[in-house]
Design a protein around this motif. Structure first.
Motif, PDB file in Angstrom:
ATOM      1  N   CYS A  50       1.372  -7.302  10.984  1.00 55.14           N
ATOM      2  CA  CYS A  50       0.880  -8.308  10.030  1.00 55.14           C
ATOM      3  C   CYS A  50       0.518  -7.677   8.687  1.00 55.14           C
ATOM      4  CB  CYS A  50      -0.322  -9.048  10.606  1.00 55.14           C
ATOM      5  SG  CYS A  50       0.116 -10.132  11.980  1.00 55.14           S
ATOM      6  N   MET A  51       0.055  -6.441   8.710  1.00 56.38           N
ATOM      7  CA  MET A  51      -0.241  -5.749   7.467  1.00 56.38           C
ATOM      8  C   MET A  51       1.044  -5.588   6.644  1.00 56.38           C
ATOM      9  SD  MET A  51      -2.189  -2.098   6.968  1.00 56.38           S
ATOM     10  CE  MET A  51      -0.882  -1.121   7.639  1.00 56.38           C
ATOM     11  N   GLY A  52       2.145  -5.254   7.306  1.00 57.17           N
ATOM     12  CA  GLY A  52       3.424  -5.143   6.620  1.00 57.17           C
ATOM     13  C   GLY A  52       3.884  -6.481   6.062  1.00 57.17           C
ATOM     14  N   VAL A  53       3.716  -7.552   6.844  1.00 59.78           N
ATOM     15  CA  VAL A  53       4.071  -8.891   6.369  1.00 59.78           C
ATOM     16  C   VAL A  53       3.197  -9.269   5.179  1.00 59.78           C
ATOM     17  CG1 VAL A  53       4.164 -11.345   6.972  1.00 59.78           C
ATOM     18  CG2 VAL A  53       4.896  -9.634   8.641  1.00 59.78           C
ATOM     19  N   GLY A  54       1.916  -8.941   5.261  1.00 57.96           N
ATOM     20  CA  GLY A  54       0.981  -9.266   4.176  1.00 57.96           C
ATOM     21  C   GLY A  54       1.353  -8.609   2.857  1.00 57.96           C
ATOM     22  N   ILE A  55       1.929  -7.433   2.925  1.00 61.59           N
ATOM     23  CA  ILE A  55       2.358  -6.751   1.699  1.00 61.59           C
ATOM     24  C   ILE A  55       3.440  -7.571   0.999  1.00 61.59           C
ATOM     25  CG2 ILE A  55       3.568  -4.703   0.828  1.00 61.59           C
ATOM     26  CD1 ILE A  55       2.022  -3.098   2.993  1.00 61.59           C
ATOM     27  N   ARG A  65      -5.716   0.762  -3.256  1.00 60.37           N
ATOM     28  CA  ARG A  65      -6.261   0.018  -2.110  1.00 60.37           C
ATOM     29  C   ARG A  65      -6.309   0.911  -0.883  1.00 60.37           C
ATOM     30  NH1 ARG A  65      -3.039  -5.156  -1.102  1.00 60.37           N
ATOM     31  NH2 ARG A  65      -3.959  -5.666  -3.106  1.00 60.37           N
ATOM     32  N   GLY A  66      -5.270   1.726  -0.697  1.00 66.50           N
ATOM     33  CA  GLY A  66      -5.231   2.637   0.443  1.00 66.50           C
ATOM     34  C   GLY A  66      -6.334   3.679   0.397  1.00 66.50           C
ATOM     35  N   ILE A  67      -6.581   4.219  -0.783  1.00 60.11           N
ATOM     36  CA  ILE A  67      -7.674   5.198  -0.931  1.00 60.11           C
ATOM     37  C   ILE A  67      -9.013   4.551  -0.598  1.00 60.11           C
ATOM     38  CG2 ILE A  67      -8.938   6.607  -2.613  1.00 60.11           C
ATOM     39  CD1 ILE A  67      -6.152   7.100  -3.962  1.00 60.11           C
ATOM     40  N   THR A  68      -9.206   3.328  -1.084  1.00 65.14           N
ATOM     41  CA  THR A  68     -10.451   2.601  -0.803  1.00 65.14           C
ATOM     42  C   THR A  68     -10.609   2.362   0.696  1.00 65.14           C
ATOM     43  OG1 THR A  68     -10.366   1.520  -2.963  1.00 65.14           O
ATOM     44  CG2 THR A  68     -11.748   0.489  -1.286  1.00 65.14           C
ATOM     45  N   LEU A  69      -9.543   1.910   1.360  1.00 68.08           N
ATOM     46  CA  LEU A  69      -9.607   1.665   2.798  1.00 68.08           C
ATOM     47  C   LEU A  69      -9.887   2.943   3.575  1.00 68.08           C
ATOM     48  CD1 LEU A  69      -6.674  -0.852   3.355  1.00 68.08           C
ATOM     49  CD2 LEU A  69      -9.109  -1.281   3.715  1.00 68.08           C
ATOM     50  N   PHE A  70      -9.263   4.036   3.175  1.00 67.59           N
ATOM     51  CA  PHE A  70      -9.496   5.302   3.868  1.00 67.59           C
ATOM     52  C   PHE A  70     -10.957   5.733   3.739  1.00 67.59           C
ATOM     53  CE2 PHE A  70      -9.408   9.928   4.350  1.00 67.59           C
ATOM     54  CZ  PHE A  70      -8.777  10.025   5.569  1.00 67.59           C
ATOM     55  N   LEU A  71     -11.505   5.613   2.525  1.00 68.82           N
ATOM     56  CA  LEU A  71     -12.916   5.971   2.326  1.00 68.82           C
ATOM     57  C   LEU A  71     -13.836   5.034   3.096  1.00 68.82           C
ATOM     58  CD1 LEU A  71     -12.838   6.887  -1.475  1.00 68.82           C
ATOM     59  CD2 LEU A  71     -12.920   8.448   0.500  1.00 68.82           C
ATOM     60  N   LEU A  72     -13.477   3.760   3.196  1.00 70.56           N
ATOM     61  CA  LEU A  72     -14.266   2.828   4.011  1.00 70.56           C
ATOM     62  C   LEU A  72     -14.219   3.223   5.486  1.00 70.56           C
ATOM     63  CD1 LEU A  72     -13.492  -0.653   2.421  1.00 70.56           C
ATOM     64  CD2 LEU A  72     -15.704   0.524   2.488  1.00 70.56           C
ATOM     65  N   ALA A 125      -8.764   3.817   8.809  1.00 69.60           N
ATOM     66  CA  ALA A 125      -8.188   5.007   8.170  1.00 69.60           C
ATOM     67  C   ALA A 125      -6.665   4.934   8.197  1.00 69.60           C
ATOM     68  CB  ALA A 125      -8.678   6.271   8.871  1.00 69.60           C
ATOM     69  N   PHE A 126      -6.110   4.474   9.326  1.00 67.70           N
ATOM     70  CA  PHE A 126      -4.660   4.301   9.403  1.00 67.70           C
ATOM     71  C   PHE A 126      -4.171   3.304   8.354  1.00 67.70           C
ATOM     72  CE2 PHE A 126      -1.194   1.578  10.741  1.00 67.70           C
ATOM     73  CZ  PHE A 126      -0.167   2.498  10.849  1.00 67.70           C
ATOM     74  N   ALA A 127      -4.876   2.192   8.204  1.00 62.90           N
ATOM     75  CA  ALA A 127      -4.489   1.182   7.209  1.00 62.90           C
ATOM     76  C   ALA A 127      -4.494   1.791   5.813  1.00 62.90           C
ATOM     77  CB  ALA A 127      -5.411  -0.024   7.286  1.00 62.90           C
ATOM     78  N   GLY A 128      -5.508   2.587   5.511  1.00 59.23           N
ATOM     79  CA  GLY A 128      -5.576   3.232   4.207  1.00 59.23           C
ATOM     80  C   GLY A 128      -4.397   4.151   3.963  1.00 59.23           C
TER      81      GLY A 128
END
Length: 192
Positions: A31-36, A50-57, A98-101
């Motif tokens: 779903c993350m791929g579809v959302g892109i 966005r990826g950097i932010t998600l990884f830090l979160l 972290a994977f999502a980021g």
């Protein structure tokens, strides 16, 4: 998992080792791929940020999941062994956030180069094969295991979703989403 193995050994292998035991993670990644595809803000640079932010979160979540309970148990209960934290290294545990980021960062980089879907599939398959071959590798230094665990799932068990093994799901969702968004009749799209 025992019932699945009784149904079929190959089905049990596919569920346990290919799809991963919890179905929620691959579905989330797909779903993350579809959302892109559906996102209005899917430019490569925005995705990297966005990826950097998600990884830090993801690291921040680990602070609340591992560090705080460790210090509360140690300080209030006087026992630092009740909630072991592997010498503080669990701060860098790789979970789904972290994977999502990392996926957003990699997808942003791949979008920058405007690769075809065939090339994206080849990259995802190669990553999956490399990740499967290297999974559980011990680099001998815990900090290196944690850093590379983000990508290949090194020894130590701190990585639930290494990028190389699981990146195929966001790519599959991304490609599927490209076809789905262009379908004139969404209902007919699902008919075989």
């Amino acid at each position: 998992m025992v019932l699945i193995k009784e149904i079929s050994p190959s089905y049990g292998f596919i569920v346990g080792n290919v799809l991963g035991r919890p179905y929620a993670a691959p579905i989330f990644m797909f779903c993350m791929g579809v959302g892109i595809v559906y996102s209005r803000r899917s430019q490569w640079d925005i995705m990297v940020k966005r990826g950097i932010t998600l990884f830090l979160l993801g690291i921040l979540v680990n602070v609340f999941e591992f560090f705080l309970p460790y210090y509360v148990c140690g300080t209030l209960l006087g026992s630092w062994d009740i909630f072991p934290i592997a010498g503080g290294l669990l701060l860098f545990c790789v979970d789904i956030l972290a994977f999502a980021g990392l996926s957003f960062i990699l997808m942003g980089i791949l979008k920058k180069f405007e690769l075809s879907n065939k090339k994206l599939i080849v990259i995802a398959l190669l990553m999956s094969i490399i990740g499967s071959l290297l999974r559980g590798t011990d680099l001998g230094i815990p900090v290196l295991n944690l850093i590379f665990g983000n990508f290949i799932g090194t020894a130590g068990g701190f990585t639930a979703f290494p990028l190389f093994n699981w990146f195929i799901f966001p790519i599959a969702g991304y490609i599927w989403g490209q076809y789905f968004i262009r379908a004139k009749d969404k209902g007919e799209f699902f008919e075989f």
